[in-house]
Design a protein around this motif. Structure first.
Motif, short mmCIF file in Angstrom:
data_model
loop_
_atom_site.label_atom_id
_atom_site.label_comp_id
_atom_site.label_asym_id
_atom_site.label_seq_id
_atom_site.Cartn_x
_atom_site.Cartn_y
_atom_site.Cartn_z
N PRO A 6 0.84 -1.20 0.00
CA PRO A 6 0.00 0.00 0.00
C PRO A 6 0.88 1.25 0.00
CG PRO A 6 -0.03 -1.06 2.15
CD PRO A 6 0.75 -1.95 1.23
N PRO A 7 0.44 2.26 -0.69
CA PRO A 7 1.24 3.49 -0.71
C PRO A 7 1.26 4.15 0.66
CG PRO A 7 -0.87 3.86 -1.76
CD PRO A 7 -0.79 2.39 -1.43
N TYR A 8 2.32 4.78 0.99
CA TYR A 8 2.39 5.55 2.22
C TYR A 8 3.21 6.80 1.98
CZ TYR A 8 7.09 3.75 3.20
OH TYR A 8 8.41 3.45 3.15
N GLU A 9 3.05 7.72 2.89
CA GLU A 9 3.73 9.00 2.77
C GLU A 9 4.67 9.20 3.95
OE1 GLU A 9 1.19 12.46 1.85
OE2 GLU A 9 -0.44 11.03 2.01
N ILE A 10 5.51 10.19 3.82
CA ILE A 10 6.32 10.64 4.94
C ILE A 10 5.74 11.98 5.38
CG2 ILE A 10 8.60 11.40 5.70
CD1 ILE A 10 8.43 8.40 5.09
N PHE A 11 5.31 12.04 6.64
CA PHE A 11 4.73 13.27 7.19
C PHE A 11 5.82 14.09 7.87
CE2 PHE A 11 0.59 10.77 7.95
CZ PHE A 11 0.08 11.14 6.73
N ARG A 12 5.79 15.37 7.68
CA ARG A 12 6.66 16.29 8.40
C ARG A 12 5.96 16.65 9.71
NH1 ARG A 12 10.87 18.34 5.39
NH2 ARG A 12 11.56 18.87 7.47
N ILE A 13 6.66 17.32 10.62
CA ILE A 13 6.14 17.57 11.96
C ILE A 13 4.83 18.35 11.94
CG2 ILE A 13 7.58 19.62 12.34
CD1 ILE A 13 6.47 17.08 15.03
N TYR A 14 4.71 19.34 11.05
CA TYR A 14 3.47 20.12 11.02
C TYR A 14 2.29 19.26 10.61
CZ TYR A 14 4.10 20.53 5.94
OH TYR A 14 4.26 20.25 4.61
N GLU A 15 2.52 18.25 9.77
CA GLU A 15 1.44 17.34 9.37
C GLU A 15 1.07 16.40 10.52
OE1 GLU A 15 2.10 16.71 4.66
OE2 GLU A 15 3.78 16.11 5.96
N VAL A 16 2.09 15.91 11.24
CA VAL A 16 1.83 15.03 12.38
C VAL A 16 1.05 15.78 13.45
CG1 VAL A 16 2.92 13.68 14.23
CG2 VAL A 16 3.87 13.63 11.91
N GLY A 34 8.88 6.80 24.57
CA GLY A 34 8.55 5.57 23.86
C GLY A 34 7.06 5.41 23.60
N LYS A 35 6.31 6.50 23.69
CA LYS A 35 4.86 6.46 23.51
C LYS A 35 4.40 6.85 22.11
CE LYS A 35 3.84 7.62 28.32
NZ LYS A 35 3.13 8.58 29.19
N PHE A 36 5.34 7.24 21.25
CA PHE A 36 5.00 7.67 19.89
C PHE A 36 6.09 7.18 18.95
CE2 PHE A 36 4.39 10.71 16.40
CZ PHE A 36 3.00 10.63 16.26
N PRO A 37 5.74 6.87 17.70
CA PRO A 37 6.75 6.36 16.76
C PRO A 37 7.92 7.33 16.58
CG PRO A 37 4.55 6.16 15.82
CD PRO A 37 4.41 6.94 17.09
N LYS A 38 9.10 6.76 16.42
CA LYS A 38 10.30 7.56 16.17
C LYS A 38 10.27 8.15 14.77
CE LYS A 38 12.51 6.50 20.00
NZ LYS A 38 12.68 7.46 21.04
N GLN A 39 10.94 9.27 14.63
CA GLN A 39 11.02 9.89 13.31
C GLN A 39 12.06 9.18 12.45
OE1 GLN A 39 12.10 12.13 15.97
NE2 GLN A 39 14.19 12.60 15.46
N LEU A 40 11.96 9.41 11.15
CA LEU A 40 12.92 8.89 10.18
C LEU A 40 13.81 10.05 9.75
CD1 LEU A 40 10.32 7.08 7.89
CD2 LEU A 40 11.69 6.04 9.70
N VAL A 47 13.58 15.57 9.21
CA VAL A 47 13.03 14.31 9.70
C VAL A 47 11.56 14.22 9.29
CG1 VAL A 47 14.59 14.11 11.67
CG2 VAL A 47 12.39 15.25 11.95
N GLY A 48 11.04 13.02 9.32
CA GLY A 48 9.62 12.81 9.02
C GLY A 48 9.16 11.53 9.68
N TRP A 49 7.87 11.27 9.60
CA TRP A 49 7.27 10.08 10.18
C TRP A 49 6.54 9.32 9.09
CZ3 TRP A 49 8.18 14.47 12.68
CH2 TRP A 49 8.66 14.41 13.98
#
Length: 64
Positions: A6-16, A34-40, A47-49
């Motif tokens: 499935p397609p996915y995107e990379i979200f920047r902080i303002y989108e998250v 450790g309560k939220f996914p780490k950024q890439l 960075v993005g998620w």
């Protein structure tokens, strides 16, 4: 025939922040705890998620 991912995107902080409806500092605090996914890491200063990780996290929160 090979399965398609499935397609996915990379979200920047303002989108998250807009999706999760909390502030930047809360996102980073949750990550540290450790309560939220780490950024890439996207580059030296970017960075993005993964959208998959963010939406999976939201789904887990709804189920709880």
């Amino acid at each position: 025939m090979s399965p398609t991912l499935p397609p996915y995107e990379i979200f920047r902080i303002y989108e998250v922040v807009a999706i999760v409806k909390v502030g930047r500092s809360t996102i980073y605090s949750w990550m540290k705890q450790g309560k939220f996914p780490k950024q890439l890491r996207l580059g030296s200063r970017a960075v993005g998620w993964s959208s998959k990780a963010v939406f999976q996290w939201l789904a887990e929160r709804e189920a709880a």
